[in-house]
Design an enzyme around this catalytic site. Structure first.
Site, PDB file in Angstrom:
ATOM      1  N   LYS A  22       0.701  -1.219  -0.023  1.00 26.25           N
ATOM      2  CA  LYS A  22      -0.071  -0.191  -0.086  1.00 26.25           C
ATOM      3  C   LYS A  22       0.788   1.114  -0.017  1.00 26.25           C
ATOM      4  O   LYS A  22       0.702   2.270  -0.906  1.00 26.25           O
ATOM      5  CB  LYS A  22      -0.840  -0.057   1.176  1.00 26.25           C
ATOM      6  CG  LYS A  22      -1.438   1.230   1.426  1.00 26.25           C
ATOM      7  CD  LYS A  22      -2.235   1.359   2.823  1.00 26.25           C
ATOM      8  CE  LYS A  22      -1.814   1.774   4.148  1.00 26.25           C
ATOM      9  NZ  LYS A  22      -1.434   2.989   4.382  1.00 26.25           N
ATOM     10  N   ASN A  23       1.804   1.193   0.799  1.00 24.10           N
ATOM     11  CA  ASN A  23       2.511   2.521   1.196  1.00 24.10           C
ATOM     12  C   ASN A  23       3.779   2.953  -0.205  1.00 24.10           C
ATOM     13  O   ASN A  23       4.137   4.006  -0.049  1.00 24.10           O
ATOM     14  CB  ASN A  23       3.264   2.818   2.312  1.00 24.10           C
ATOM     15  CG  ASN A  23       2.339   2.575   3.483  1.00 24.10           C
ATOM     16  OD1 ASN A  23       1.182   2.965   3.313  1.00 24.10           O
ATOM     17  ND2 ASN A  23       2.622   2.610   4.799  1.00 24.10           N
ATOM     18  N   CYS A 129      -5.222   8.257   9.685  1.00 23.66           N
ATOM     19  CA  CYS A 129      -5.277   7.273  10.971  1.00 23.66           C
ATOM     20  C   CYS A 129      -4.963   8.374  11.987  1.00 23.66           C
ATOM     21  O   CYS A 129      -4.324   9.271  12.016  1.00 23.66           O
ATOM     22  CB  CYS A 129      -4.291   6.431  10.923  1.00 23.66           C
ATOM     23  SG  CYS A 129      -4.670   4.993   9.915  1.00 23.66           S
ATOM     24  N   ARG A 134       0.390  14.634  13.512  1.00 25.93           N
ATOM     25  CA  ARG A 134       1.062  14.472  12.161  1.00 25.93           C
ATOM     26  C   ARG A 134       0.867  16.060  11.164  1.00 25.93           C
ATOM     27  O   ARG A 134       0.235  16.134  10.276  1.00 25.93           O
ATOM     28  CB  ARG A 134       0.223  13.333  11.285  1.00 25.93           C
ATOM     29  CG  ARG A 134       0.460  12.218  11.868  1.00 25.93           C
ATOM     30  CD  ARG A 134      -0.261  11.125  11.412  1.00 25.93           C
ATOM     31  NE  ARG A 134       0.421  10.434  10.295  1.00 25.93           N
ATOM     32  CZ  ARG A 134      -0.059   9.530   9.364  1.00 25.93           C
ATOM     33  NH1 ARG A 134      -1.166   9.042   9.695  1.00 25.93           N
ATOM     34  NH2 ARG A 134       0.690   8.957   8.664  1.00 25.93           N
ATOM     35  N   ASP A 319       4.871   0.768  11.802  1.00 24.75           N
ATOM     36  CA  ASP A 319       3.761   0.042  11.247  1.00 24.75           C
ATOM     37  C   ASP A 319       3.802  -1.460  11.775  1.00 24.75           C
ATOM     38  O   ASP A 319       2.664  -2.048  11.522  1.00 24.75           O
ATOM     39  CB  ASP A 319       3.933  -0.017   9.627  1.00 24.75           C
ATOM     40  CG  ASP A 319       3.541   1.681   9.318  1.00 24.75           C
ATOM     41  OD1 ASP A 319       3.040   2.439  10.052  1.00 24.75           O
ATOM     42  OD2 ASP A 319       3.768   1.838   8.038  1.00 24.75           O
ATOM     43  N   ARG A 411      -8.513  -0.723   4.463  1.00 20.92           N
ATOM     44  CA  ARG A 411      -7.451   0.387   4.049  1.00 20.92           C
ATOM     45  C   ARG A 411      -6.163  -0.312   3.618  1.00 20.92           C
ATOM     46  O   ARG A 411      -5.533   0.014   2.845  1.00 20.92           O
ATOM     47  CB  ARG A 411      -7.540   1.442   5.148  1.00 20.92           C
ATOM     48  CG  ARG A 411      -8.654   2.257   5.354  1.00 20.92           C
ATOM     49  CD  ARG A 411      -8.243   3.413   6.394  1.00 20.92           C
ATOM     50  NE  ARG A 411      -7.253   4.054   5.588  1.00 20.92           N
ATOM     51  CZ  ARG A 411      -6.716   5.253   6.303  1.00 20.92           C
ATOM     52  NH1 ARG A 411      -6.964   5.528   7.559  1.00 20.92           N
ATOM     53  NH2 ARG A 411      -5.677   5.829   5.784  1.00 20.92           N
TER      54      ARG A 411
HETATM   55  C1  EPZ Z   1       4.353   6.950   6.273  1.00 17.86           C
HETATM   56  O1  EPZ Z   1       3.498   7.931   6.824  1.00 17.86           O
HETATM   57  C2  EPZ Z   1       3.416   6.064   6.111  1.00 17.86           C
HETATM   58  N1  EPZ Z   1       2.202   6.101   5.259  1.00 17.86           N
HETATM   59  C3  EPZ Z   1       2.798   5.300   7.433  1.00 17.86           C
HETATM   60  O2  EPZ Z   1       2.160   4.288   7.354  1.00 17.86           O
HETATM   61  C4  EPZ Z   1       4.118   5.182   8.299  1.00 17.86           C
HETATM   62  O3  EPZ Z   1       3.761   4.844   9.718  1.00 17.86           O
HETATM   63  C5  EPZ Z   1       5.037   6.313   8.442  1.00 17.86           C
HETATM   64  O4  EPZ Z   1       5.488   6.939   7.003  1.00 17.86           O
HETATM   65  C6  EPZ Z   1       6.216   6.046   9.184  1.00 17.86           C
HETATM   66  O5  EPZ Z   1       7.263   5.128   8.604  1.00 17.86           O
HETATM   67  C7  EPZ Z   1       2.491   6.036   3.834  1.00 17.86           C
HETATM   68  O6  EPZ Z   1       3.309   5.644   3.458  1.00 17.86           O
HETATM   69  C8  EPZ Z   1       1.019   6.322   3.235  1.00 17.86           C
HETATM   70  P1  EPZ Z   1       6.335  10.303   8.084  1.00 17.86           P
HETATM   71  P2  EPZ Z   1       3.960   9.459   6.856  1.00 17.86           P
HETATM   72  O7  EPZ Z   1       5.981  11.611   7.611  1.00 17.86           O
HETATM   73  O8  EPZ Z   1       4.615   9.729   5.655  1.00 17.86           O
HETATM   74  C9  EPZ Z   1       6.387  14.016  11.467  1.00 17.86           C
HETATM   75  C10 EPZ Z   1       0.174   3.195   7.759  1.00 17.86           C
HETATM   76  O9  EPZ Z   1      -0.325   2.351   8.767  1.00 17.86           O
HETATM   77  N2  EPZ Z   1       6.144  14.997  10.493  1.00 17.86           N
HETATM   78  O10 EPZ Z   1       7.346   9.763   7.998  1.00 17.86           O
HETATM   79  O11 EPZ Z   1       2.818  10.443   7.020  1.00 17.86           O
HETATM   80  C11 EPZ Z   1       5.245  13.082  11.809  1.00 17.86           C
HETATM   81  O12 EPZ Z   1       4.196  13.579  12.626  1.00 17.86           O
HETATM   82  C12 EPZ Z   1       0.731   4.373   7.899  1.00 17.86           C
HETATM   83  O13 EPZ Z   1       0.275   2.430   6.582  1.00 17.86           O
HETATM   84  C13 EPZ Z   1       6.427  16.326  11.160  1.00 17.86           C
HETATM   85  O14 EPZ Z   1       6.513  16.639  12.255  1.00 17.86           O
HETATM   86  O15 EPZ Z   1       4.962   9.615   8.120  1.00 17.86           O
HETATM   87  C14 EPZ Z   1       5.817  11.745  12.459  1.00 17.86           C
HETATM   88  O16 EPZ Z   1       5.997  12.050  13.913  1.00 17.86           O
HETATM   89  C15 EPZ Z   1       0.368   4.938   8.949  1.00 17.86           C
HETATM   90  N3  EPZ Z   1       5.982  17.064  10.255  1.00 17.86           N
HETATM   91  C16 EPZ Z   1       7.054  11.726  11.769  1.00 17.86           C
HETATM   92  O17 EPZ Z   1       7.348  13.157  11.230  1.00 17.86           O
HETATM   93  C17 EPZ Z   1       5.899  16.867   8.745  1.00 17.86           C
HETATM   94  O18 EPZ Z   1       5.654  17.844   7.979  1.00 17.86           O
HETATM   95  C18 EPZ Z   1       7.265  10.755  10.571  1.00 17.86           C
HETATM   96  O19 EPZ Z   1       6.174  10.827   9.722  1.00 17.86           O
HETATM   97  C19 EPZ Z   1       5.701  15.619   8.361  1.00 17.86           C
HETATM   98  C20 EPZ Z   1       5.997  14.419   9.279  1.00 17.86           C
END
Ligand code: EPZ
Length: 432
Positions: A22-23, A129, A134, A319, A411
């Protein structure tokens, strides 16, 4: 609303085909916005999030067609995932509205390609989610570093780059998968060179880079923390395969480690989840990479407790944290599970407790005191991975467990009940 009913207690034996990730599929689909030509994606999983993104892309003018009904090629014995052609001949709308984006955080990522191709994009702040605040500050900072003018106004991020984005050096203050995807896509059509430092190294980032390179982008270093992108004037169509879902594979490996049994995770790639496989091995399961995938086996001896801390790739993935906690609820002793990526990713704790688990929370650490048995109960969860951790626990619990709010599972897990019942689990979907 559909529910999943499980009668626990059976070991798992057989073969589980692993679907496309998915991701990885989501950012690859979004990359189709970068070109007027057709991007063909193989091994796209049939999931609610994919369908939702198809609607969002459709709103921007992306047409899609599915090749045949099933993808039997390239060794995909499952026949589940599909080959889909995406064509964004014209971007008819540069706005991604609240009604669509609020349902799924990844849809915010359209901001990168729409801005780079059209010089403007207006994208609603995202949903997704409920696992933490986020924010989107890294996307805004990063796109500004590439020369975009950005305003946040009435729930929308409005980005403009009338004379094209400009390459630059950007150091992520924090590792972000989504912001790495977006800046890599945007920089591919920028003028000049972009260097992204402290970039995410996840396999899904590498899959997107492979896709962009196949479309004509000049990218080096994806999979390391420094990615260099030399912008080009335009990108073309390409044909790219979605990598196997490492989180799905890790989830089923944990299910087998919990129930006992012997299962082949067909098509799973061990290189994509080494940290998790090491941990599962330490719990007492036998993990054997073979040509066809990964074989997971656990006989007799109980589950050993193992401490885990989530980290960006190549560390233990957030995840898989909920699923691992499910496994640890029946370990022979105490384990500590620390979540460092999201601040609110412990919703499964109170639901696992309904099945008889002993878990206490101390800040970002869950202390799990293993119990000798769990007992089935009605449960529900508010996110995808939390929901599946309840399924795993239900498979090992005595008696009947009903997991409510199945749309979370839909999902991200393709044909979950079918894959598990094919290995001897008593699991069914109850409609309505
Ligand atoms: C991706 O989310 C995945 N989603 C998530 O999978 C996964 O948990 C996550 O990466 C971490 O591996 C998809 O690929 C669709 P991040 P993403 O930006 O990109 C903070 C699932 O269950 N952050 O790497 O949204 C954020 O809050 C999902 O399949 C900021 O602070 O995650 C988090 O604490 C859930 N500011 C950290 O960075 C920003 O502008 C990492 O988030 C962006 C992110």
């Amino acid at each position: 609303m559909d529910r999943i009913r499980i009668v626990g207690g059976n070991t798992l034996a057989g073969t589980i085909p692993i679907s496309g990730a998915k991701n990885a599929a989501l950012p690859l689909m979004i990359a189709s916005l970068l070109t007027s030509q057709t991007l063909t994606l193989e091994n796209v999983p049939h999931l609610a999030d994919v369908e939702q993104l198809i609607r969002i892309l459709g709103n921007h003018g992306v047409d899609y067609s599915v090749n045949g009904k099933r993808d039997h090629q390239n060794g995909n014995a499952s026949g589940y995932s599909r080959t889909i052609n995406f064509t964004a001949r014209d971007i008819v709308d540069t706005t991604a509205p609240y009604e669509l984006v609020s349902k799924m955080r990844a849809s915010f990522w359209v901001i990168g390609p729409v801005l780079a191709r059209m010089g403007e994009a207006k994208v609603s702040l995202p949903g997704g989610c409920a696992i933490g605040t986020r924010p989107v500050d890294l996307f805004i900072d990063g796109l500004q570093a590439l020369g975009a003018d950005i305003d946040v106004d009435t729930g929308y991020v409005v980005a403009k780059a009338k004379n094209r984005l400009r390459g630059n050096r950007y150091v992520f203050p924090k590792v972000s998968v989504g912001a790495t995807h977006v800046l890599m896509m945007a920089a591919s059509l920028a003028r000049g060179e972009t260097v992204l430092e402290n970039a995410a190294r996840e396999p899904e980032v590498v899959n997107l880079a492979e896709c962009l390179i196949a479309m004509g982008a000049k990218i080096h270093g994806a999979g390391t923390s420094t990615i260099t992108i030399e912008g080009v004037d335009e990108l073309s169509g390409a044909q790219v395969r979605v990598i196997p879902d490492r989180i799905e594979a890790g989830t089923y490996a944990m299910a087998v480690a919990m129930t006992g049994g012997d299962v082949l995770l067909e098509g799973a790639e061990p290189d994509l989840l080494e940290a998790a496989l090491d941990v599962i091995r330490n719990t007492g399961a036998e993990i054997t990479p073979i040509n066809a995938g990964i074989r997971v086996k656990r006989n007799g001896a109980g589950i050993s407790p193992v401490d885990v801390t989530t980290e960006p790739f190549p560390g233990f993935p957030t995840d898989l944290q909920a699923q691992f906690m499910g496994l640890m609820t029946m370990a022979k002793g105490k384990s500590r599970i620390t979540e460092t990526i999201f601040e609110n990713r412990f919703m499964h704790v109170q639901e696992l407790a309904r099945l008889g688990a002993h878990i206490t929370l101390s800040g970002q650490t869950a202390i799990v005191e293993g119990v000798s048995k769990l007992k089935g109960a009605p449960v529900m969860a508010t996110d995808l991975r939390a929901s599946v951790s309840l399924v795993i626990a239900g498979l090992a619990a005595e008696g009947e467990t009903t997991v409510n709010r199945v749309y979370h599972l839909d999902r991200g897990f393709e044909r979950l009940e079918e894959k598990l019942s094919g290995c001897g689990a008593v699991i069914e979907r109850i409609s309505g």
